[in-house]
Each structure stands twice: as C-alpha cells, then as structure tokens.
Scaffold this motif. Structure first.
Motif, PDB file in Angstrom:
ATOM      1  N   GLN A 282       5.557  -2.460  -2.314  1.00 50.14           N
ATOM      2  CA  GLN A 282       4.276  -2.038  -2.868  1.00 50.14           C
ATOM      3  C   GLN A 282       4.474  -1.236  -4.163  1.00 50.14           C
ATOM      4  O   GLN A 282       3.673  -1.359  -5.090  1.00 50.14           O
TER       5      GLN A 282
ATOM      6  N   GLU B 147      -0.290 -11.487   1.465  1.00 46.96           N
ATOM      7  CA  GLU B 147       0.804 -11.707   0.510  1.00 46.96           C
ATOM      8  C   GLU B 147       2.129 -11.176   1.058  1.00 46.96           C
ATOM      9  O   GLU B 147       3.167 -11.831   0.925  1.00 46.96           O
TER      10      GLU B 147
ATOM     11  N   SER C 127       1.613 -14.988  -5.048  1.00 45.13           N
ATOM     12  CA  SER C 127       1.360 -13.596  -4.701  1.00 45.13           C
ATOM     13  C   SER C 127       1.922 -12.641  -5.727  1.00 45.13           C
ATOM     14  O   SER C 127       1.431 -11.540  -5.866  1.00 45.13           O
ATOM     15  N   VAL C 128       2.997 -13.033  -6.398  1.00 46.44           N
ATOM     16  CA  VAL C 128       3.590 -12.136  -7.375  1.00 46.44           C
ATOM     17  C   VAL C 128       3.095 -12.439  -8.781  1.00 46.44           C
ATOM     18  O   VAL C 128       3.566 -11.860  -9.739  1.00 46.44           O
TER      19      VAL C 128
ATOM     20  N   PHE D  14       0.235  -5.508  -3.076  1.00 46.55           N
ATOM     21  CA  PHE D  14       0.162  -6.774  -2.364  1.00 46.55           C
ATOM     22  C   PHE D  14      -0.795  -6.646  -1.184  1.00 46.55           C
ATOM     23  O   PHE D  14      -0.821  -5.610  -0.506  1.00 46.55           O
TER      24      PHE D  14
ATOM     25  N   ALA E 276       5.030  -3.850  -6.719  1.00 47.56           N
ATOM     26  CA  ALA E 276       3.773  -4.537  -7.035  1.00 47.56           C
ATOM     27  C   ALA E 276       2.895  -3.692  -7.950  1.00 47.56           C
ATOM     28  O   ALA E 276       2.298  -4.214  -8.897  1.00 47.56           O
TER      29      ALA E 276
ATOM     30  N   ASN F 297       1.683  -5.265 -11.378  1.00 49.86           N
ATOM     31  CA  ASN F 297       0.310  -5.760 -11.296  1.00 49.86           C
ATOM     32  C   ASN F 297      -0.728  -4.723 -11.684  1.00 49.86           C
ATOM     33  O   ASN F 297      -1.825  -4.705 -11.124  1.00 49.86           O
TER      34      ASN F 297
END
Length: 150
Positions: free
Chosen positions: A72, A88, A23-24, A84, A75, A79
């Motif tokens: 978040q 996740e 997920s990461v 996420f 993330a 990302n």
C-alpha cells in the motif's frame, strides 16, 4: 482476505494476470519505449536493478517480501495517494509469486512489472517517474524513504 500459499511460477490465467497488471496501472504517461525496460522476453538487467532498488525501498522490515502495508505504501507513491483495493491485492497475490504469508516476493514484484510493461509500458514509465527515476532509469536526487511518504 485470507492470505495463503499459492502455487509458484507466475500467473494462473492470462485473464487474472492481465487484470492484476491493470491493478498497478494509472493514467497513461508519455510515449517512452519499452526497449529500455524489456529484453529477450524479460525485464532488462538495468530495469531489474531499478526494480530491486524500488522493492528494497518499500520492504521496510527487510524480510525480502512486501506485506500488504508495504504494498500500500508503494501504491500510494505510484498512484497519487491512492491505495490498492482489496480486489487488486487479491489479484496480485493470486497472479504473482508470494510467500507462505501472502507477501509479494522479489520474483513476484518482477513478474508484476514484466506483465505491466509488456501490456502498458507507459504505465511503468509513469510509476518510475513517480518513484523518482528518469527516462534513462537514473534516480533523481534524494527521494524520501517509503515510510516518509504518508
């Protein structure tokens, strides 16, 4: 999703943990070694200091845990603006150390990065680069606080 208390001590199953580690993950980065990051089956002292800096940067209310909103924010930076998914977030809560309210603890954050770095060190390096760190784990210049990343 219901965020409740879970058992302490890390991943519940290797499948859940591997899924949570993914997920990461993002796209693969360079071919940097994990030796700077891992030492004796755990994260290196230098990497632990970096992770603590990162954790504190996103722990906007300073309560020692990362809420869903704070995760978040993390993330988004790592990302390329993506957050996420609900799945996740649930995997992170199930597989890593959280508090009674479901917030990811420092220990859980370290567990998450240990898992990712063991499985896919290139993704950890990608995250570190996105967070403003060099290959020697030094922070580059002034990096905007997490709440300014919107």
């Amino acid at each position: 999703a219901k965020m409740g208390k879970k058992a302490r001590g890390g991943a519940k199953t290797s499948t859940q943990a591997t899924s949570a580690a993914k997920s990461v993950e993002g796209s693969t980065g360079g071919g940097q070694k994990s030796s700077e990051l891992l030492q004796k089956q755990w994260i290196s002292p230098k990497f632990e200091r970096v992770l603590l800096q990162i954790f504190n940067r996103f722990d906007l209310d300073g309560n020692g845990r990362l809420s869903v909103d704070e995760l978040q924010g993390f993330a988004k930076v790592c990302n390329g603006g993506e957050i996420f998914s609900q799945d996740e977030l649930e995997q992170i809560e199930q597989c890593f150390d959280t508090d009674d309210c479901g917030g990811l603890t420092k220990r859980g954050f370290f567990q998450m990065y240990h898992m990712q770095t063991t499985a896919r060190p290139e993704d950890t390096w990608k995250d570190l680069k996105a967070l403003g760190y060099t290959e020697t784990l030094e922070l580059l210049g002034d990096v905007a606080p997490a709440d300014a990343q919107d």
